[in-house]
Design a protein around this motif. Structure first.
Motif: not given
Length: 83
Positions: A21-25, A72-79, A81-83
């Motif tokens: 989630t954005k919060e955990t990131l 983190m930027s890659i994970i944030q984009l992935t999150i 895209m899936h939300n």
């Protein structure tokens, strides 16, 4: 100090990659790169190192921070895209 830095990097990458989630990131970002973050503390403590250690630890620390930010930027984009 280099060993400690490498341990922090491993923990940070584990936490970032586990973020779903954005919060955990964001919590991981603050924990490692924030004002009182673990990587930030290493950078602030570089003045206590010998002249020979500073460039080595500095290079590892800056590289670690950069990799974490990119990851983190890659994970944030992935999150997003899936939300």
């Amino acid at each position: 100090m280099r060993e400690k830095l490498e341990q922090i990097l491993v923990k940070a990458l584990d936490e970032v990659s586990a973020a779903d989630t954005k919060e955990t990131l964001e919590a991981a970002r603050v924990k490692y790169l924030g004002k009182k973050g673990e990587l930030t503390a290493i950078l602030r403590g570089m003045g206590q190192l010998s002249a020979e250690e500073r460039p080595v630890v500095g290079q590892v620390a800056i590289g670690a921070a950069g990799r974490n930010i990119g990851y983190m930027s890659i994970i944030q984009l992935t999150i997003k895209m899936h939300n």
